[in-house]
Structures are given as C-alpha cells and as structure tokens.
Design a protein around this motif. Structure first.
Motif, PDB file in Angstrom:
ATOM      1  N   MET A 143       0.832  -1.198   0.000  1.00 32.39           N
ATOM      2  CA  MET A 143       0.000   0.000   0.000  1.00 32.39           C
ATOM      3  C   MET A 143       0.870   1.252   0.000  1.00 32.39           C
ATOM      4  SD  MET A 143      -2.671   1.411   2.829  1.00 32.39           S
ATOM      5  CE  MET A 143      -4.231   0.950   2.134  1.00 32.39           C
ATOM      6  N   ALA A 144       1.920   1.233   0.796  1.00 33.79           N
ATOM      7  CA  ALA A 144       2.791   2.415   0.856  1.00 33.79           C
ATOM      8  C   ALA A 144       3.358   2.717  -0.525  1.00 33.79           C
ATOM      9  CB  ALA A 144       3.920   2.198   1.864  1.00 33.79           C
ATOM     10  N   PHE A 145       3.717   1.644  -1.248  1.00 34.58           N
ATOM     11  CA  PHE A 145       4.236   1.889  -2.593  1.00 34.58           C
ATOM     12  C   PHE A 145       3.138   2.424  -3.508  1.00 34.58           C
ATOM     13  CE2 PHE A 145       5.275   1.037  -6.937  1.00 34.58           C
ATOM     14  CZ  PHE A 145       6.596   1.460  -7.019  1.00 34.58           C
ATOM     15  N   GLN A 146       2.003   1.729  -3.514  1.00 35.34           N
ATOM     16  CA  GLN A 146       0.969   2.081  -4.493  1.00 35.34           C
ATOM     17  C   GLN A 146       0.275   3.399  -4.126  1.00 35.34           C
ATOM     18  OE1 GLN A 146      -1.491  -1.455  -4.856  1.00 35.34           O
ATOM     19  NE2 GLN A 146      -0.068  -2.340  -6.350  1.00 35.34           N
ATOM     20  N   ALA A 147      -0.283   3.449  -2.919  1.00 32.89           N
ATOM     21  CA  ALA A 147      -1.031   4.658  -2.542  1.00 32.89           C
ATOM     22  C   ALA A 147      -0.087   5.835  -2.330  1.00 32.89           C
ATOM     23  CB  ALA A 147      -1.857   4.410  -1.285  1.00 32.89           C
ATOM     24  N   GLY A 148       1.102   5.550  -1.803  1.00 30.72           N
ATOM     25  CA  GLY A 148       2.043   6.634  -1.525  1.00 30.72           C
ATOM     26  C   GLY A 148       2.771   7.106  -2.766  1.00 30.72           C
ATOM     27  N   GLY A 149       2.940   6.177  -3.746  1.00 33.23           N
ATOM     28  CA  GLY A 149       3.666   6.517  -4.960  1.00 33.23           C
ATOM     29  C   GLY A 149       2.740   6.713  -6.155  1.00 33.23           C
ATOM     30  N   PRO A 150       2.623   5.702  -7.025  1.00 39.40           N
ATOM     31  CA  PRO A 150       1.888   5.905  -8.288  1.00 39.40           C
ATOM     32  C   PRO A 150       0.448   6.374  -8.123  1.00 39.40           C
ATOM     33  CG  PRO A 150       2.516   3.578  -7.954  1.00 39.40           C
ATOM     34  CD  PRO A 150       3.271   4.382  -6.969  1.00 39.40           C
ATOM     35  N   HIS A 151      -0.281   5.852  -7.141  1.00 43.37           N
ATOM     36  CA  HIS A 151      -1.677   6.299  -7.028  1.00 43.37           C
ATOM     37  C   HIS A 151      -1.771   7.758  -6.584  1.00 43.37           C
ATOM     38  CE1 HIS A 151      -3.300   1.886  -6.543  1.00 43.37           C
ATOM     39  NE2 HIS A 151      -2.737   2.127  -7.698  1.00 43.37           N
ATOM     40  N   ALA A 152      -0.882   8.169  -5.709  1.00 45.12           N
ATOM     41  CA  ALA A 152      -0.855   9.590  -5.316  1.00 45.12           C
ATOM     42  C   ALA A 152      -0.460  10.447  -6.522  1.00 45.12           C
ATOM     43  CB  ALA A 152       0.124   9.801  -4.159  1.00 45.12           C
ATOM     44  N   GLN A 153       0.508   9.956  -7.281  1.00 42.26           N
ATOM     45  CA  GLN A 153       0.930  10.705  -8.477  1.00 42.26           C
ATOM     46  C   GLN A 153      -0.222  10.781  -9.483  1.00 42.26           C
ATOM     47  OE1 GLN A 153       4.185   8.078  -9.237  1.00 42.26           O
ATOM     48  NE2 GLN A 153       5.123   8.647  -7.279  1.00 42.26           N
ATOM     49  N   ASP A 154      -0.968   9.678  -9.621  1.00 38.25           N
ATOM     50  CA  ASP A 154      -2.149   9.701 -10.489  1.00 38.25           C
ATOM     51  C   ASP A 154      -3.129  10.790 -10.050  1.00 38.25           C
ATOM     52  OD1 ASP A 154      -1.469   7.647 -12.245  1.00 38.25           O
ATOM     53  OD2 ASP A 154      -2.596   6.100 -11.167  1.00 38.25           O
ATOM     54  N   ARG A 155      -3.377  10.865  -8.738  1.00 39.69           N
ATOM     55  CA  ARG A 155      -4.315  11.877  -8.234  1.00 39.69           C
ATOM     56  C   ARG A 155      -3.781  13.293  -8.470  1.00 39.69           C
ATOM     57  NH1 ARG A 155      -9.628  10.647  -7.791  1.00 39.69           N
ATOM     58  NH2 ARG A 155      -9.953   8.682  -6.704  1.00 39.69           N
ATOM     59  N   GLY A 156      -2.473  13.441  -8.346  1.00 33.79           N
ATOM     60  CA  GLY A 156      -1.882  14.749  -8.651  1.00 33.79           C
ATOM     61  C   GLY A 156      -2.043  15.094 -10.126  1.00 33.79           C
ATOM     62  N   LEU A 157      -1.798  14.099 -10.970  1.00 28.23           N
ATOM     63  CA  LEU A 157      -1.944  14.311 -12.414  1.00 28.23           C
ATOM     64  C   LEU A 157      -3.396  14.631 -12.771  1.00 28.23           C
ATOM     65  CD1 LEU A 157      -1.048  14.197 -15.371  1.00 28.23           C
ATOM     66  CD2 LEU A 157      -1.198  11.700 -15.249  1.00 28.23           C
ATOM     67  N   GLU A 158      -4.301  13.946 -12.107  1.00 29.64           N
ATOM     68  CA  GLU A 158      -5.729  14.197 -12.343  1.00 29.64           C
ATOM     69  C   GLU A 158      -6.069  15.664 -12.037  1.00 29.64           C
ATOM     70  OE1 GLU A 158      -8.182  12.185  -9.480  1.00 29.64           O
ATOM     71  OE2 GLU A 158      -9.741  11.782 -10.952  1.00 29.64           O
ATOM     72  N   ALA A 159      -5.557  16.159 -10.924  1.00 30.62           N
ATOM     73  CA  ALA A 159      -5.821  17.562 -10.571  1.00 30.62           C
ATOM     74  C   ALA A 159      -5.220  18.500 -11.614  1.00 30.62           C
ATOM     75  CB  ALA A 159      -5.257  17.873  -9.178  1.00 30.62           C
ATOM     76  N   VAL A 160      -4.021  18.167 -12.088  1.00 29.82           N
ATOM     77  CA  VAL A 160      -3.390  18.996 -13.120  1.00 29.82           C
ATOM     78  C   VAL A 160      -4.229  18.972 -14.404  1.00 29.82           C
ATOM     79  CG1 VAL A 160      -1.362  19.235 -14.606  1.00 29.82           C
ATOM     80  CG2 VAL A 160      -1.069  18.736 -12.170  1.00 29.82           C
ATOM     81  N   ALA A 161      -4.761  17.813 -14.732  1.00 33.04           N
ATOM     82  CA  ALA A 161      -5.586  17.708 -15.946  1.00 33.04           C
ATOM     83  C   ALA A 161      -6.837  18.574 -15.832  1.00 33.04           C
ATOM     84  CB  ALA A 161      -5.964  16.247 -16.205  1.00 33.04           C
ATOM     85  N   TYR A 162      -7.501  18.530 -14.682  1.00 29.31           N
ATOM     86  CA  TYR A 162      -8.671  19.400 -14.496  1.00 29.31           C
ATOM     87  C   TYR A 162      -8.272  20.866 -14.575  1.00 29.31           C
ATOM     88  CZ  TYR A 162     -12.199  15.878 -13.499  1.00 29.31           C
ATOM     89  OH  TYR A 162     -13.095  14.861 -13.626  1.00 29.31           O
ATOM     90  N   ALA A 163      -7.163  21.197 -13.946  1.00 34.00           N
ATOM     91  CA  ALA A 163      -6.710  22.589 -13.988  1.00 34.00           C
ATOM     92  C   ALA A 163      -6.432  23.016 -15.431  1.00 34.00           C
ATOM     93  CB  ALA A 163      -5.460  22.762 -13.122  1.00 34.00           C
ATOM     94  N   TRP A 164      -5.776  22.153 -16.166  1.00 31.28           N
ATOM     95  CA  TRP A 164      -5.481  22.475 -17.566  1.00 31.28           C
ATOM     96  C   TRP A 164      -6.767  22.637 -18.362  1.00 31.28           C
ATOM     97  CZ3 TRP A 164      -2.041  24.312 -20.772  1.00 31.28           C
ATOM     98  CH2 TRP A 164      -2.248  24.153 -22.146  1.00 31.28           C
ATOM     99  N   ALA A 534     -15.386  19.008  -0.813  1.00 27.12           N
ATOM    100  CA  ALA A 534     -14.826  19.014  -2.162  1.00 27.12           C
ATOM    101  C   ALA A 534     -14.542  17.575  -2.561  1.00 27.12           C
ATOM    102  CB  ALA A 534     -13.547  19.843  -2.220  1.00 27.12           C
ATOM    103  N   SER A 535     -14.334  17.377  -3.824  1.00 28.66           N
ATOM    104  CA  SER A 535     -14.062  16.047  -4.372  1.00 28.66           C
ATOM    105  C   SER A 535     -12.685  16.051  -5.022  1.00 28.66           C
ATOM    106  CB  SER A 535     -15.141  15.718  -5.412  1.00 28.66           C
ATOM    107  OG  SER A 535     -14.891  14.480  -6.031  1.00 28.66           O
ATOM    108  N   TYR A 536     -11.980  14.900  -4.940  1.00 25.01           N
ATOM    109  CA  TYR A 536     -10.776  14.691  -5.783  1.00 25.01           C
ATOM    110  C   TYR A 536     -11.229  13.948  -6.994  1.00 25.01           C
ATOM    111  CZ  TYR A 536      -8.078  14.969  -1.370  1.00 25.01           C
ATOM    112  OH  TYR A 536      -7.536  15.317  -0.165  1.00 25.01           O
ATOM    113  N   ALA A 537     -10.997  14.438  -8.120  1.00 27.81           N
ATOM    114  CA  ALA A 537     -10.856  15.840  -8.440  1.00 27.81           C
ATOM    115  C   ALA A 537     -11.968  16.133  -9.426  1.00 27.81           C
ATOM    116  CB  ALA A 537      -9.504  16.112  -9.058  1.00 27.81           C
ATOM    117  N   ASP A 538     -12.421  17.332  -9.440  1.00 27.03           N
ATOM    118  CA  ASP A 538     -13.424  17.724 -10.425  1.00 27.03           C
ATOM    119  C   ASP A 538     -13.211  19.202 -10.743  1.00 27.03           C
ATOM    120  OD1 ASP A 538     -14.434  19.078  -8.232  1.00 27.03           O
ATOM    121  OD2 ASP A 538     -16.256  17.876  -8.070  1.00 27.03           O
ATOM    122  N   SER A 539     -14.069  19.756 -11.569  1.00 26.07           N
ATOM    123  CA  SER A 539     -13.878  21.149 -11.970  1.00 26.07           C
ATOM    124  C   SER A 539     -13.956  22.086 -10.773  1.00 26.07           C
ATOM    125  CB  SER A 539     -14.950  21.554 -12.994  1.00 26.07           C
ATOM    126  OG  SER A 539     -14.771  20.837 -14.174  1.00 26.07           O
ATOM    127  N   ALA A 540     -14.896  21.789  -9.864  1.00 29.88           N
ATOM    128  CA  ALA A 540     -15.049  22.665  -8.704  1.00 29.88           C
ATOM    129  C   ALA A 540     -13.781  22.685  -7.852  1.00 29.88           C
ATOM    130  CB  ALA A 540     -16.246  22.228  -7.859  1.00 29.88           C
TER     131      ALA A 540
END
Lengths: 555, 555
Positions: A143-164, A534-540
C-alpha cells in the motif's frame, strides 16, 4: 505559446484529459513495485535513498530558518532521527509572494509543464517515497508503494488535468467586433490573464501523507499559486521529499524554488497565524472535524477544501455470493488496520437476518461469519503484516483497546496485537468487530478512526437504508456499500445515495473494495455531505483557485 | 439521451459555447427594440402587457400564500398599484424540494433545454419586461430594454452554457476494466449522476432586477437546483414576470412549476429564516456590503455568490484624444445617473495635470472640461431623460443632495433636478462632480452609490496608480480605466490590475464604456477583490452548484 516541458509530457496530459472525460481504467504510473516497471536496481536505490535520510538533518534551503523539528516517529517502532529545518511562516509567505509573478508569467502551459515534470520526477522516486510513507504512516509495504507513490501521483496528475482543462478553455486574447449598422464596427482587442488567488496552504494528514496531499498541492500550483506544505508533525519525510523534488525542478527551470516550501511551525500560534494570513487564499486540509471546523470558521480569507471525518456505512440486505461478500469485507476492514477515511464503520443488517445463496443467515450468524472471515484472511503472519501494517497513532491504539474492553458494544471479534519479526516494536492490532442495536448510537454514530467496526441491528432493510442515510447526512461519509439481490432495494439505495450525496458500491464480492477509489474514474468524496466539502478531483476543485483578469482597448 | 427542447435550441447553445471559448462579439438576442427584430406589433403588445399588470393583483399560484406585498414604487413617480402574493418561505422550500427529484431525473439535457426555452420565452417578452424594468428601477427606456431584456437574457444564456460545458464533461456511464495479468480483468460498470446541491435562493437588487438576477437563476437551475427568487421589495415586477414565465414553461413540460418561485417575505425575520434554512445551499446576491457580509457570516450552510459595493477608479495620466476621452467619461458618468455597480467614482489625476493632444491641462482644467462635457452631453432634454433615467431610491437622492451641499468635497459640477414632461413626478438628478485631495479619503474612498464622482488629486501618476490599487484591494472594484500615452504607465497599470484583480479598460475614447460589460466576452467582476466573490460567468460560477454521485458494480 507552449513550453518545452509541456511539449515533452503532452501525451501524458492528453491521456489524462481523455480519461477524466471517459472515466475508464487508466493509471499513468505503474502500480507494480517491480524493476520491470521502474528499472533494474530501482528498489535497492530507493531503499538506499530512504536510509540515507535516517539520523540526519534534512537539507532544504528555505528562508527564515528559526529552529529544527524532530517530532517524527514510526508506528513500526523504527528510529528515524531525521531533523527538519523550521522556517518562520511569515518568511515563507513573503517568499511565496515574491515567487508568484514569474509563475503567473509562465502561463498555464509552463505551469502545467513544470507540474507534469515534477510528477514524473516523483514517480522515479516511488521506492524512496514508499519507504518513507510506510515507516511514518504505518502502511504495509505494498500500500505504501501504491497509494504513496503511483496512485498519489495519479491523483496529482488528475488535478493537473482538471486545472489544464479549465485554464485552456480561456483564450489569451480576443478581437471583439460589434457591427454598428452603417457606421464602422466597434473593435476592441482583449487580453485574458489567468491569475492565481494567492498563497495556497496544504495541510497533510498522518495516514496518507502524499495521496491526500498531491491533489490540493498540484491543483493550487497549476492554477498559478505558490504552495506552503504543512505536513503532520509525526509524518514529515514523504512531504519533505516531495517539496525538495519540486523545488529542484523549479530551480532547474530558472524559477524561484520558494514557490513551494515545507512548513513545520514552531508552535500552534505560528501555525494558526499562517492559516489566517491575509495572503493565504486557499487551504487544503485532510483530517479531523474539530480542527477542520476551526479552519472553516477562522480562515474566512481563504477557500478551504476540507476532507473531514465521517461514518461510512454498509447495508446488507441479501447476497447471492455470501462467501465472496465476506472475503471482500474481511479485506476492506483489515486493509491498513481500518485507518482509511473510506473504511466502513457501520455494517447495518436487518434484525431478521439476510437471505444468501448459502441459505438464510441470522444477524448473529453474519457477525460470526464475518469475524471468521477476517481471522482466516489474517491467518498467515506475512499476509497480516502486509495488509494490516501498523497503528499510526497512540490515540487510535487507545481507541481500539477501549473497543476491546467492551466499552463500545458487544465484542464479536476481539482485536489482537501481532508480533512482526522484522519490526518487533511495531504498534499492531487486528480489527475489532462489535455488535449493537441501531438505537445505541453512542459509539457507532461517530467516527471511531481505526480498525473498529460495528454490526448494527436495524428493524428491517428500509430502516437500515434510512439509518445509513441519516448517518451520511448527519456525520458525513465518503463511501457507502449495499448488498442486495432485490432490484427494489438496489433502486432505493441508489436514490438514497443521491439524497445523501455519497459514492455507492453495489454487491462488491471480487477484487474491488469499497474503501478504494481509482484516479481518473472514481470521484473521491462527493463534496456534498459533511465528510468533505470538495471532491478529488473535479472542476469545482480547480475552477475557483484562479481568477481571470481581462483588459481591453480599442484595436 | 437528449431532450426535444435541447434539440430545438442546440444551435443557440453551440454558438454560446463557441463564443465563451473565443470571446468575440456575439449577442444571442437582438438588442434593438425594433419590430424588425421582434415582430410587427411587438412594442405595442409589450406595452399593453405591462399596462395590464397595473393596479391589479399579480396572479401566480404558489403554495403557502399568507398575505400580499404592495411596497413597489416607481422612480418615475408613476403609480403602479400591483399587489403580489406572499408565501411562507418554509412552504416554498418544501415545494422546491418536492420538485427537485424530477428536475434531477431530467438530466443535464432536459434541464438545459428547459432553460433555453425559458430564455427564448423571456426574450419574446422583452418589451413587457423593459417597461417593467424602466418603471421600477428608473432606468431610461433604451437601457431598460437592452440591459433588462436581451443583455440579461444573454447573461442567463452564458451561465447556461458554462453549466452545460461542465455537466456535459461528465459521462453518464463508464466501463472500468483493469487488467490483472494472467487473471481475468476486473470489470466494473459505473454511473455518474449529476445532483443539484439543494435549494438556491437568488436575491435581486433594485437597479438591475433581471441583468444581475439571471446569471445566478439560470446557473442554479441548469445544474439541478430549484430556485426561490427574492426580488428587492421596491422592484418586483420584472422578477415576477420572469418567475411566471419559467413556471409556465415547466408546467407545459410536465414538470412541477414550484421548482421556481417568487418570494416576498412578510418580515425580515422570515427572510433571514429563508437565507439560513438548512436546505438552502446556494445564495446569489447583488447589493450592499452590510447585508452581503451578513449573508456571508450567517449562511454558512450555503455557497454565497455575492456582488457587493466597490469604488471603481479611473487613472488619467495623459491622452492623445482629449475630446474623445471627455465624451466617453461624460457618458459613463451620466448613464442611468451613475447607478451602476460599474460606474467610476474616483477619477485620479496627477497634481501637475496631464499631457494631451490639446496641450497640457492642469488638474483643475480637466475637472472643468469634464464638467462641461457632461453639461453639453445632457443639454438636450430628450437625451438627458433617455440617458439619466430616474433616481431609484430616496437614499441615493439624499446622498446626491449631500454632495451638492459641499458635504463631500469641493463641487466642480452641481447636480440638478430635471423636469421630464412625460413623468412630472420623476426623481431626477444630473451627475455631481466633486474635487478633493487624495489625502481626504472620508468620502471618495467608500461607495457613494449614484451620480457622485470625485476628481482626486494624486502626487503623480505612480501615486495615482497606487491609490487605485489600494482602493480596489481594500474596497473592491468591478472596473478600472486608465488613460495614458506612455507604454510604461500602461504596463504598470496592467500589472496593477493583475495584483488587484480588476478588469481594466485602456484609453476608451469611442463607443465602448468602462461601465459596460458584454456577455460571452467580458467577465463581469473577477471574483478576486472585495467587490465580488464570483464572476459572471465562468466555470467557478457553476461548477460547485452540483455534485456528482457515482455508483459502481461488477459488470
């Protein structure tokens, strides 16, 4: 106007944009901690990088240094001994403001390019970060690898995509030409500048120091704001590594690294002065209700994006896969010793029991079978350690022991301390399963953070759904699961989920669990009940982090 | 899943979507009050429809009727004599909640279709609404037609377009298929339901009863929320007509008309109980700061979108078209007797005067020339009446008279009462122009709503820009204008506008005015300074008015 880093990472961004629009499966970053995905030697190098931090001062060159923070501990009982420089929050705010104009001038293209590069760099550090997450949060390794690494990075990327998506919908310029009949048209040239709202503060939690931090961090950054990251005082290293990496990317690209800083306040007063600072315009927070409410009440100068406590429910009406349901729930209740904001707490069952493919089961029988399923699932020590991890805080440990002593309801499954050979000092407990009547609201109807769940006896299925609705609307919930073979019950559950505004999982019996949400496809939190605004992640989650300032002149 | 009304109006929606993305000129609804655009007989029929309201009870069949409202007055001194039924707000909230599930079930397609049809209907009523706006707000006829009719409808359509853009980006369903190596994939079927947050309350103002109301009204409706429209007690008819028209469209389409209701509370207490009602989740408000702050402080259960007071500035450094600048400013200060939230109040000029194409002008000369330009512009009675309209409130009249008496600064141009032959009882005043030093902040540095402007003497251009920045950041502003022939000043103004987050108009000398903003192209308010916490219209104005509730199950 593009940016080399945006050009370089554009396929990643495009894929993220496609996926948030179609919401199928995709993970940008490999979730398997294998050399095949991360390169030969990556696991060893990551471990070495982590170990190199131990017992040393963490080097990060920030302004206003005024002390050292050394409150970090490991739930695994391993000495960490890392000291972190403390900075005067006022100096960090001033430095952030100074870094902001150049960040704005970079435009959405440059900012998003820098964010994508930062996420790629963090991905390459996934092993190092995984060890840091595991040793500070108490998560199991996988879990530390997945949630702490790639899945967290995915969520960060998702936020960047909405922002873009939001920022790129605003043109940089326009020519406005209004016909005037026989007279010449009125012609105006207009410019639209995307301007961040001000300093963003991101307050991390002790259990998911990257997964719950990256969405706000990257949403604020991409939309033009500097970020001051304030980690939980006991769980610092994952945030410190993250900040240092982003600062390096900024510096390499000729930007002021003080756009992103790590803040470990020297006192509560200093922290509160930061949160209420007039130049702080957004706060992202994950944690308990008391402090969350304090932020909402006192930080009126800022947008507060808060994920708070909740009481997640499961309603069991009937099932055509009793064994599958029990296996699924055993995993859900065990994973990270129930220390997820999405873990189910109230398992509401009709008093007359449930119909299953294995015959009718009484209320008590379901409880016994679930207890047995948990015990079997955790039988092998290596499975137990991998799944349960360790108990993050002393407060959670005390809560489990209170439950074990019968102080919260009849004990159906008593929690046990386990011995991990590799970590003899680890704080550990297996799940506690309690039983009570729906009327006995004293304990199950408030968040009991940790591996403490209640089998709650309701009059019937309608009453069970009504109770889950009430819990969700009153106390909040990030997740709701319902098991039923009857369409009428499933329909009622769906309608209830709309009223209570909670994500619903129906009849999970396989390898998907109610407490897991997948980036790009599952919205984490709806933002519509007390568990989160708030929700991860959406336009709002992104649209109000920047403003558009226009200018116009005759062409 | 489409909807006949969406299909019918799709070209309108598509054009609106194109235009908010490119921000060129477009008006969906003809701004000319001509039979050519609106059909033969439309002006006469509209006037007759307006006159048919006079002296009668306004028929609108709403639940919970408990009295009659008759506080409406006309700034033109014309008796209106319309009575409006009052409903118990609690009954309106209950009726709104009852109407909500069917509105949600209609989906974004159906809701947007109904909104577009409503806007088309309102457009056909533009003459009737124009008379209603003119006679209640005191606007001149042309403004009442344009701002009250087509421009307000444009702003409503703009909000619907943003709402559609956000909602249509969310797929109704997805199949999520995660590979599992050699094992069968995990396959989940997911649904995403767009759910309104709850009852929306829209609080109208006395000066722009439709233009400032339609964005919030249609944004809330399109995103799945019922709306209770609470007009200003003195300016009811435009809102009442609007509500009745939308209710008719709802009923014709088999929907509960109580989705949209008109609320005229019987007391302040009843109004406050509505605003703080736990089922009210959004409030759109235009008006003064004191009540706006009350809403922000007390209605914590709701998202509050507030347009408040401000102090709009003009900085004059130099110009290459002195006459054009004076003509432009004379119109700006005269239009609707300065009763626009966008009207300039502080005209900041360097003490040493300004360079122009007509030679150097001293500070006092600029004031005299502007005063003369205003007098000339209003020389013809028919122009004066058409442009100035009437003074909406007694409070504004008293404020003008205070200014005229020298109580706010040296009088450069004294306001005059005009006699309108058609409306002998009209409350009228021409603009007051005062002069003061930048140090004398007592009067110019707070909103003096109405035709009261100040020539403010600053040390130099840098000080003038700094003052405008300070006024904007401290008191808020919706507009800022700067006149300069020097690139360095224009650059400094642009950077200042980003910091103060205010829309900037540069060197306006022709037929575009700082106090006018065009739908689809100009953002009205940035949402980034104290004058407004939201903009008409952008993604942030709509994205948080709905939530997405998902469900998932094994496929």
């Amino acid at each position: 106007m593009s940016h080399p880093l945006l050009d370089q990472h554009r396929p990643l961004l495009e894929r993220a944009l496609d996926t948030i629009a179609t919401r199928g499966y995709w993970s940008a970053f490999a979730e398997s901690p294998s050399p095949k995905a991360y390169g030969e030697g990556a696991p060893e190098a990551g471990r070495a990088a982590f170990e190199a931090h131990l017992g040393k001062p963490f080097e990060i060159d920030q302004p206003g240094q005024c002390g050292w923070h050394d409150g970090e501990t490991s739930p695994y009982g391993v000495p960490l001994g890392i000291r972190y420089p403390q900075s005067d929050p006022q100096a960090l705010v001033q430095a952030a403001l100074a870094a902001m104009p150049a960040w704005q001038a970079l435009g959405a293209e440059g900012r998003v390019g820098i964010c994508l590069e930062s996420l790629q760099r963090l991905n390459r550090q996934s092993f190092e970060i995984a060890h840091a997450v595991m040793m500070t949060s108490g998560q199991g390794w996988m879990m530390a690898f997945q949630a702490g690494g790639p899945h967290a990075q995915d969520r960060g990327l998702e936020a960047v995509a909405y922002a873009w998506r939001e920022m790129s919908a605003i043109p940089a310029e326009a020519v406005w030409e209004k016909p005037q009949g026989k007279h010449p048209s009125l012609v105006m040239r207009k410019h639209y500048e995307i301007v961040g709202r001000g300093v963003g503060v991101v307050i991390g939690c002790a259990t998911f120091p990257t997964w719950n931090t990256y969405p706000g961090l990257f949403a604020a950054l991409a939309t033009g704001n500097p970020v001051i990251l304030k980690p939980h005082g006991h769980v610092v290293l994952p945030a410190a590594i993250t900040v240092r990496t982003i600062r390096a990317v900024l510096a390499e690209n000729g930007l002021d690294p003080n756009l992103v800083t790590l803040c470990l306040p020297t006192s509560h007063e200093a922290a509160h002065a930061l949160y209420t600072h007039p130049d702080v315009h957004s706060i992202d927070y994950t944690g308990g209700n008391v402090f969350g409410q304090w932020l909402l009440d006192h930080c009126r100068q800022a947008q507060v994006y808060a994920e708070l406590a909740g009481v997640n429910s499961i309603v069991i009406d009937s099932t055509d896969d009793y064994a599958g349901m029990l296996r699924n729930l055993a995993f859900t209740l065990s994973l990270y010793s129930g220390q997820m904001c999405t873990t189910s707490q109230a398992i509401v069952i009709p008093a007359q029991g449930i119909d299953t493919n294995d015959g009718h089961k009484t209320f008590d029988q379901v409880g016994q079978d679930l207890a047995q399923a948990i015990e079997r699932f955790l039988e092998k020590p290596e499975v137990a350690q991998a799944v349960l991890g360790a108990i993050q805080s002393e407060a959670t440990l005390a809560r489990i022991d209170q439950a074990a002593g019968g102080g919260m309801g009849r004990v159906v499954l008593a929690p046990k301390a386990l011995h991990y050979e590799e970590f003899p000092q680890a704080r550990t407990r297996t799940p506690a399963l309690l039983s009570c009547d729906a009327r006995d609201t004293a304990h199950y109807a408030q968040e009991q953070f940790g591996p403490i769940s209640f089998l709650v006896r309701a009059d019937d299925t309608d009453a069970a759904l009504a109770l889950a609705e009430d819990l969700t609307r009153t106390h909040g919930a990030l997740t709701l699961a319902v098991y039923s073979t009857r369409d009428s019950v499933l329909d009622a559950a769906v309608r209830m989920s709309w009223r209570a505004k909670v994500a619903l999982s129906l009849n999970l019996t396989g390898g998907v669990f109610v407490n897991q949400s997948a980036a790009f496809s599952d919205f984490h939190g709806t933002g519509g009940n007390p568990a989160a605004n708030a929700s991860y992640a959406d336009s709002a989650f992104v649209a109000n982090r920047f403003r558009v300032v226009q200018r116009r002149a005759h062409a």
